[in-house]
Design a protein around this motif. Structure first.
Motif, PDB file in Angstrom:
ATOM      1  N   ARG A 144       0.829  -1.209   0.000  1.00 43.19           N
ATOM      2  CA  ARG A 144       0.000   0.000   0.000  1.00 43.19           C
ATOM      3  C   ARG A 144       0.866   1.263   0.000  1.00 43.19           C
ATOM      4  NH1 ARG A 144      -5.155  -0.529   1.485  1.00 43.19           N
ATOM      5  NH2 ARG A 144      -5.219   1.467   0.364  1.00 43.19           N
ATOM      6  N   PHE A 145       0.351   2.264  -0.671  1.00 46.42           N
ATOM      7  CA  PHE A 145       1.029   3.558  -0.773  1.00 46.42           C
ATOM      8  C   PHE A 145       0.073   4.652  -0.328  1.00 46.42           C
ATOM      9  CE2 PHE A 145       2.950   0.700  -3.770  1.00 46.42           C
ATOM     10  CZ  PHE A 145       4.316   0.920  -3.607  1.00 46.42           C
ATOM     11  N   GLN A 146       0.641   5.667   0.306  1.00 44.50           N
ATOM     12  CA  GLN A 146      -0.225   6.738   0.807  1.00 44.50           C
ATOM     13  C   GLN A 146      -0.953   7.440  -0.323  1.00 44.50           C
ATOM     14  OE1 GLN A 146       1.905   9.197   3.608  1.00 44.50           O
ATOM     15  NE2 GLN A 146       2.504   7.428   4.843  1.00 44.50           N
ATOM     16  N   GLU A 147      -0.452   7.310  -1.528  1.00 43.77           N
ATOM     17  CA  GLU A 147      -1.152   7.955  -2.644  1.00 43.77           C
ATOM     18  C   GLU A 147      -1.974   6.962  -3.476  1.00 43.77           C
ATOM     19  OE1 GLU A 147       3.146   7.205  -3.970  1.00 43.77           O
ATOM     20  OE2 GLU A 147       2.066   7.769  -2.133  1.00 43.77           O
ATOM     21  N   ASP A 148      -2.163   5.728  -2.981  1.00 43.07           N
ATOM     22  CA  ASP A 148      -2.932   4.791  -3.812  1.00 43.07           C
ATOM     23  C   ASP A 148      -4.431   5.085  -3.719  1.00 43.07           C
ATOM     24  OD1 ASP A 148      -4.136   3.190  -1.730  1.00 43.07           O
ATOM     25  OD2 ASP A 148      -2.393   1.870  -1.660  1.00 43.07           O
ATOM     26  N   GLU A 149      -5.185   4.475  -4.627  1.00 44.29           N
ATOM     27  CA  GLU A 149      -6.594   4.847  -4.805  1.00 44.29           C
ATOM     28  C   GLU A 149      -7.443   4.656  -3.547  1.00 44.29           C
ATOM     29  OE1 GLU A 149      -8.529   3.456  -8.524  1.00 44.29           O
ATOM     30  OE2 GLU A 149     -10.089   2.678  -7.184  1.00 44.29           O
ATOM     31  N   ALA A 150      -7.197   3.592  -2.808  1.00 48.19           N
ATOM     32  CA  ALA A 150      -8.069   3.270  -1.674  1.00 48.19           C
ATOM     33  C   ALA A 150      -7.533   3.791  -0.335  1.00 48.19           C
ATOM     34  CB  ALA A 150      -8.264   1.758  -1.580  1.00 48.19           C
ATOM     35  N   TRP A 151      -6.292   4.201  -0.278  1.00 53.26           N
ATOM     36  CA  TRP A 151      -5.648   4.592   0.986  1.00 53.26           C
ATOM     37  C   TRP A 151      -6.510   5.573   1.762  1.00 53.26           C
ATOM     38  CZ3 TRP A 151      -1.256   2.910   3.402  1.00 53.26           C
ATOM     39  CH2 TRP A 151      -0.821   3.670   4.508  1.00 53.26           C
ATOM     40  N   PRO A 152      -6.676   5.460   3.094  1.00 55.14           N
ATOM     41  CA  PRO A 152      -6.139   4.405   3.955  1.00 55.14           C
ATOM     42  C   PRO A 152      -7.095   3.221   4.112  1.00 55.14           C
ATOM     43  CG  PRO A 152      -7.141   6.086   5.334  1.00 55.14           C
ATOM     44  CD  PRO A 152      -7.386   6.486   3.891  1.00 55.14           C
ATOM     45  N   LYS A 153      -8.141   3.188   3.294  1.00 55.94           N
ATOM     46  CA  LYS A 153      -9.094   2.069   3.406  1.00 55.94           C
ATOM     47  C   LYS A 153      -8.503   0.782   2.837  1.00 55.94           C
ATOM     48  CE  LYS A 153     -13.421   4.539   3.643  1.00 55.94           C
ATOM     49  NZ  LYS A 153     -14.824   4.571   3.198  1.00 55.94           N
TER      50      LYS A 153
END
Lengths: 136, 136
Positions: free
Chosen positions: B96-105
């Motif tokens: 997971r990346f802080q800029e990914d689509e679902a973050w932080p879910k």
């Protein structure tokens, strides 16, 4: 003493300390939902624990999973180490039912917690402490 | 040969067989997302595996997690055994990346998969097979 992230502590009740993990009950009566927090400082990822600790954690996941099955007979267990919001390593074990609010989606970020009545939480915590006594 | 749930197979690419688990890449380039499927029939819950198998699975979670960190350097790993939709035991490891689509879910049930181009998937699978070779 171990430091527990304030958000984890605010949303849950203390149950017991097993050999490695501090065990808490999430304050959300929509789901039987327990947390295992290994008592090791500054660990974020499961794989950052030494392998011996990982193996103890695995045993404790078994203990808590079986307690959850014995108490609630869920249709499915959900076991997860996420940590996107609270980075302190913690493992969720959630009993899921086909008729629960979020099914079949995950519980995280789904709706608002329904808090326990204090008396219900206390009864439950006492039952769990008794069940866990042989493992403490 | 082991039977893999058709939905798991349809949404992912075969990478390799480790000692216990069949490893697959989810066909969703939004996240580096791998699946470990223990090659044991009719097992739904982690705790239904014999403890020896659980310990091997733990080692394989370490191998796959470290590969994922080496290839993508994610901000956080999400490791989960859910199985609400597909009950065959499978463990997700998602970078997971802080800029990914679902973050932080969580990633499950969040938006639609963005499939890999076949050539990109192939290159990635080849790199992963090479990386995993010492463990096969």
């Amino acid at each position: 003493m171990m430091n527990i992230d304030l958000r984890l502590a605010a949303d849950s009740f203390e149950i017991a300390d097993l050999s490695l993990s501090h065990i808490r009950l999430m304050n959300d009566q929509r789901y039987p939902w327990l947390l295992l927090i290994p008592r090791r400082d500054e660990v974020r990822e499961l794989i950052d624990l030494p392998l011996e600790d990982q193996q103890i954690l695995l045993q404790e996941i078994n203990i808590i999973s079986r307690m959850l099955q014995a108490f609630w007979q869920p249709d499915k267990l959900n076991i997860a180490a996420l940590g996107n919001v609270v980075s302190q390593l913690h493992v969720h074990i959630v009993g899921r039912f086909q008729e629960d609010e979020a099914w079949p989606k995950p519980v995280w970020g789904s709706g608002d917690a329904q808090k326990y009545l204090a008396s219900d939480a206390n009864k439950l915590i006492m039952r769990m402490r008794k069940h866990l006594e042989p493992h403490i």
